[in-house]
Scaffold this active site. Structure first.
Site, PDB file in Angstrom:
ATOM      1  N   LYS A 142     103.138  -0.692  14.631  1.00 41.82           N
ATOM      2  CA  LYS A 142     101.825  -1.199  15.247  1.00 41.82           C
ATOM      3  C   LYS A 142     100.868  -0.261  14.585  1.00 41.82           C
ATOM      4  O   LYS A 142     101.274   0.876  14.642  1.00 41.82           O
ATOM      5  CB  LYS A 142     101.817  -1.558  16.719  1.00 41.82           C
ATOM      6  CG  LYS A 142     102.630  -0.518  17.480  1.00 41.82           C
ATOM      7  CD  LYS A 142     102.027   1.144  17.536  1.00 41.82           C
ATOM      8  CE  LYS A 142     100.586   1.486  17.878  1.00 41.82           C
ATOM      9  NZ  LYS A 142     100.313   2.965  17.737  1.00 41.82           N
ATOM     10  N   TYR A 227      98.122  -1.155  22.879  1.00 43.94           N
ATOM     11  CA  TYR A 227      98.783  -1.492  24.014  1.00 43.94           C
ATOM     12  C   TYR A 227      98.147  -2.106  25.120  1.00 43.94           C
ATOM     13  O   TYR A 227      98.772  -2.993  26.047  1.00 43.94           O
ATOM     14  CB  TYR A 227      99.284  -0.055  24.495  1.00 43.94           C
ATOM     15  CG  TYR A 227     100.464   0.263  23.619  1.00 43.94           C
ATOM     16  CD1 TYR A 227     101.725  -0.032  23.473  1.00 43.94           C
ATOM     17  CD2 TYR A 227     100.292   1.705  22.761  1.00 43.94           C
ATOM     18  CE1 TYR A 227     102.543   0.570  22.599  1.00 43.94           C
ATOM     19  CE2 TYR A 227     101.094   2.232  21.967  1.00 43.94           C
ATOM     20  CZ  TYR A 227     102.114   1.745  22.007  1.00 43.94           C
ATOM     21  OH  TYR A 227     103.113   2.065  21.009  1.00 43.94           O
TER      22      TYR A 227
HETATM   23  P1  NAD Z   1     103.028  10.741  10.739  1.00 44.14           P
HETATM   24  O1  NAD Z   1     101.789  11.135  10.533  1.00 44.14           O
HETATM   25  O2  NAD Z   1     103.831  11.570  11.798  1.00 44.14           O
HETATM   26  O3  NAD Z   1     103.863  10.086   9.941  1.00 44.14           O
HETATM   27  C1  NAD Z   1     103.329   9.362   8.548  1.00 44.14           C
HETATM   28  C2  NAD Z   1     104.228   9.592   7.776  1.00 44.14           C
HETATM   29  O4  NAD Z   1     103.729   8.860   6.556  1.00 44.14           O
HETATM   30  C3  NAD Z   1     104.722  11.068   7.194  1.00 44.14           C
HETATM   31  O5  NAD Z   1     105.984  11.141   6.913  1.00 44.14           O
HETATM   32  C4  NAD Z   1     103.842  11.072   5.885  1.00 44.14           C
HETATM   33  O6  NAD Z   1     104.511  11.940   4.829  1.00 44.14           O
HETATM   34  C5  NAD Z   1     103.823   9.670   5.283  1.00 44.14           C
HETATM   35  N1  NAD Z   1     102.890   9.362   4.279  1.00 44.14           N
HETATM   36  C6  NAD Z   1     102.966   8.684   3.061  1.00 44.14           C
HETATM   37  N2  NAD Z   1     101.934   8.709   2.476  1.00 44.14           N
HETATM   38  C7  NAD Z   1     101.111   9.042   3.232  1.00 44.14           C
HETATM   39  C8  NAD Z   1      99.607   9.541   3.078  1.00 44.14           C
HETATM   40  N3  NAD Z   1      99.132   9.070   1.996  1.00 44.14           N
HETATM   41  N4  NAD Z   1      99.069   9.911   4.022  1.00 44.14           N
HETATM   42  C9  NAD Z   1      99.637  10.284   5.216  1.00 44.14           C
HETATM   43  N5  NAD Z   1     100.988  10.202   5.349  1.00 44.14           N
HETATM   44  C10 NAD Z   1     101.697   9.631   4.438  1.00 44.14           C
HETATM   45  O7  NAD Z   1     102.400   9.268  11.756  1.00 44.14           O
HETATM   46  P2  NAD Z   1     103.750   8.708  12.876  1.00 44.14           P
HETATM   47  O8  NAD Z   1     102.981   9.309  14.260  1.00 44.14           O
HETATM   48  O9  NAD Z   1     104.721   8.790  12.664  1.00 44.14           O
HETATM   49  O10 NAD Z   1     102.933   7.080  12.973  1.00 44.14           O
HETATM   50  C11 NAD Z   1     103.400   6.323  11.976  1.00 44.14           C
HETATM   51  C12 NAD Z   1     103.242   4.671  12.142  1.00 44.14           C
HETATM   52  O11 NAD Z   1     104.242   4.672  13.450  1.00 44.14           O
HETATM   53  C13 NAD Z   1     101.882   4.667  12.656  1.00 44.14           C
HETATM   54  O12 NAD Z   1     101.541   3.267  12.087  1.00 44.14           O
HETATM   55  C14 NAD Z   1     101.706   4.499  14.144  1.00 44.14           C
HETATM   56  O13 NAD Z   1     100.792   3.761  14.653  1.00 44.14           O
HETATM   57  C15 NAD Z   1     102.934   4.303  14.219  1.00 44.14           C
HETATM   58  N6  NAD Z   1     103.488   4.734  15.721  1.00 44.14           N
HETATM   59  C16 NAD Z   1     104.355   3.841  16.591  1.00 44.14           C
HETATM   60  C17 NAD Z   1     104.496   4.379  17.943  1.00 44.14           C
HETATM   61  C18 NAD Z   1     105.290   3.315  18.962  1.00 44.14           C
HETATM   62  O14 NAD Z   1     105.449   3.665  19.931  1.00 44.14           O
HETATM   63  N7  NAD Z   1     105.462   2.044  18.455  1.00 44.14           N
HETATM   64  C19 NAD Z   1     104.786   5.854  18.165  1.00 44.14           C
HETATM   65  C20 NAD Z   1     104.093   6.529  17.163  1.00 44.14           C
HETATM   66  C21 NAD Z   1     103.749   5.931  15.999  1.00 44.14           C
END
Ligand code: NAD
Length: 371
Positions: A142, A227
Site C-alpha cells: 500500500k 489506514y
Molecule cells: P524503505 O525505504 O525502507 O525500502 C525501500 C526499498 O526500495 C529499499 O530496499 C531501496 O533500496 C529500494 N529502492 C529501489 N529503488 C529505489 C529508489 N529509486 N529510491 C529509494 N529506494 C529504492 O521503505 P519501506 O518502509 O520498506 O516501504 C516500502 C513499501 O512498503 C512502501 O510502499 C510502504 O508504503 C510499504 N509499507 C507497508 C507497510 C505495511 O504495514 N503494510 C509498512 C511499511 C511499509
C-alpha cells in the site's frame, strides 16, 4: 474479465468478511514448519520480494518464516551486499536472486509463483506490471499506486496475464480488526452513525523518499492516512460518496513537497460519516465507531502487534498473531485454490479513489464527490 480479479461489490461485503475468517481459521490450524528451504518448498508457493528495505527486512522476511503456504524463494535487489546476506540467512538459491535490470527473466523461474512489491510507492505500478507480464501473481504494498488511474493499469495488466493481484492490507487478517468488520456486516448494534480514525507518527530523516512527492505521491495521507480510509470503509461496510479535506502545515521546509497533516470527512450512503486525521508530525493510532446502539474502539488500531479494543463491553485482545504471515498465507491459499483474495487490487483502488478525491478537495477546496 479474469475471474480471479473480479471486482467485489458491497453486496459481497458479508461474504468477503466470512470468507476471510474461514481462510484465516484454516491457516491457524495448519502445523508449524521450520525446516530448510528444500523441505519448506513442498506444497508451498515461492515468493520473491522486490525491494529489501525496512518493511521487507524487519517484518516480511521474519513473517514468511512462520508462513505455512508460502516461503521466501527469491529476492530482487539493486544492492550487491544484500544478496549474500539474504542468500545465507534465508537459504535462497543463487539462481533466484535478481536485480532491477534482469528482473524480467524471472518469467522462466519455476520456483517463483508470487512477486511481492515492497518498493517506494512510485515504483509499485511499474514492477507490478512487469511481474504480471512475467506471468507471476503479485502482492503489492500500500498505497497500490500514486493515483486511481495508475492503479487501474495494474489491475488491467494482471487481468490480461490472468494472474492475481493483492494489496498488502495486513489488517484484514488481524482477528481483532476482523471483529469490527463482522459487526459492520451483521449490524448487531444497528447502523454505523459515526467513525473516527486517526493514524500519525513523527517522521525522521528529511531526505527520505517518503517526503518526495515524485516517489511517495503525497505525505502522511498516502503513507498512513490510507489506514484511516480503510478503517472508515471496513467499520461501515460502505463505500464513501463524498469528501471534504483540510491540510495543516507547521514545517514548510521539511514538508515542502508533501502533506504533513490532513483531516477529512467522508459521507457514506446510509448517512454515516467519518472524521479522520493523519499526520507526519503527531502520534495517533486509534479507531472509534459509534453504532445506533453502542460503540467499538481499537487502540492501537494499525500496529503490527498488539491491536486491541472493545465492542461494547466485549474485549478484543486476541494475541499474538503475525499479521504478515497470515496475509501472505491468505494470498498463497487464494492462488492455490483459485479463489479471489480478500484484498484484491480493487480493494486498493477503492482507497485510491478516495485519496484522489481528498487531494482534489485540498487543491480546490470544498466537498468533492467520488468518481
Ligand atoms: P524503505 O525505504 O525502507 O525500502 C525501500 C526499498 O526500495 C529499499 O530496499 C531501496 O533500496 C529500494 N529502492 C529501489 N529503488 C529505489 C529508489 N529509486 N529510491 C529509494 N529506494 C529504492 O521503505 P519501506 O518502509 O520498506 O516501504 C516500502 C513499501 O512498503 C512502501 O510502499 C510502504 O508504503 C510499504 N509499507 C507497508 C507497510 C505495511 O504495514 N503494510 C509498512 C511499511 C511499509
Amino acid at each position: 474479465m479474469n475471474h480471479l480479479n473480479r471486482t467485489s461489490s458491497r453486496r459481497n461485503f458479508v461474504t468477503r468478511v466470512s470468507a476471510g475468517i474461514g481462510a484465516f481459521s484454516l491457516a491457524s490450524v495448519l502445523p508449524s514448519l521450520s525446516a530448510t528451504a528444500s523441505v519448506r518448498k513442498s506444497g508451498k508457493l515461492g515468493i520473491a520480494f522486490i525491494g529489501l528495505g525496512n518493511y521487507a527486512t524487519k517484518q516480511l522476511a521474519p513473517a514468511i518464516e512462520q508462513a505455512k503456504d508460502c516461503y521466501l524463494a527469491g529476492i530482487v535487489t539493486g544492492t550487491k551486499e544484500k544478496e549474500a546476506v539474504w542468500k545465507e540467512k534465508y537459504g535462497i538459491k543463487k539462481e533466484n536472486i535478481y536485480n532491477y535490470e534482469n528482473f524480467d527473466s524471472i518469467a522462466s523461474n519455476k520456483d517463483i509463483d508470487i512477486v511481492y512489491v515492497v518498493l517506494p510507492n512510485s515504483m509499485h505500478a511499474e514492477y507490478t506490471i512487469r511481474a504480471a507480464k512475467a506471468g507471476k501473481h503479485v502482492i503489492c504494498e500500500k498505497p497500490m499506486a500514486l493515483t486511481a488511474k495508475e492503479g487501474q493499469t495494474m489491475i488491467d495488466a494482471c487481468e490480461k496475464r490472468n494472474v492475481m493481484l493483492s494489496i498488502g492490507y495486513r489488517l484484514h487478517f488481524d482477528p481483532n480488526t476482523r471483529e469490527i468488520m463482522k459487526v459492520a456486516a451483521e449490524k448487531p448494534y444497528g447502523n454505523v452513525q459515526y467513525v473516527q480514525s486517526e493514524v500519525g507518527f513523527t517522521i525522521g530523516d528529511p531526505t527520505q523518499w517518503r517526503l518526495k512527492k515524485t516517489m511517495a505521491g503525497g505525505g502522511a495521507m498516502m503513507d498512513v492516512g490510507i489506514y484511516c480510509i480503510q478503517a472508515a470503509r471496513y467499520a461501515t461496510g460502505e463505500e464513501p460518496v463524498a469528501v471534504r479535506a483540510q491540510e495543516f502545515k507547521t514545517d514548510n521546509v521539511k514538508f515542502k513537497d508533501v502533506d504533513e497533516t490532513v483531516s477529512w470527512q467522508l459521507e457514506f450512503p446510509s448517512g454515516a460519516y467519518s472524521n479522520s486525521t493523519t499526520s507526519y508530525n503527531a502520534r495517533a493510532n486509534r479507531l472509534y465507531v459509534s453504532y445506533k446502539k453502542g460503540a467499538a474502539q481499537l487502540e492501537p488500531a494499525t500496529k503490527y502487534t498488539g491491536i486491541k479494543g472493545t465492542i461494547q463491553k466485549r474485549v478484543l485482545d486476541v494475541q499474538p498473531i503475525n499479521q504478515q504471515a497470515r496475509q501472505m498465507d491468505g494470498f498463497a491459499q487464494s492462488v492455490k485454490s483459485g479463489t479471489p483474495s480478500i484484498v484484491p487490487g480493487e480493494e486498493g483502488m477503492r482507497d485510491m479513489r478516495v485519496i484522489d478525491a481528498i487531494y482534489r478537495s485540498l487543491a480546490n477546496g470544498g466537498r468533492r464527490e467520488l468518481v
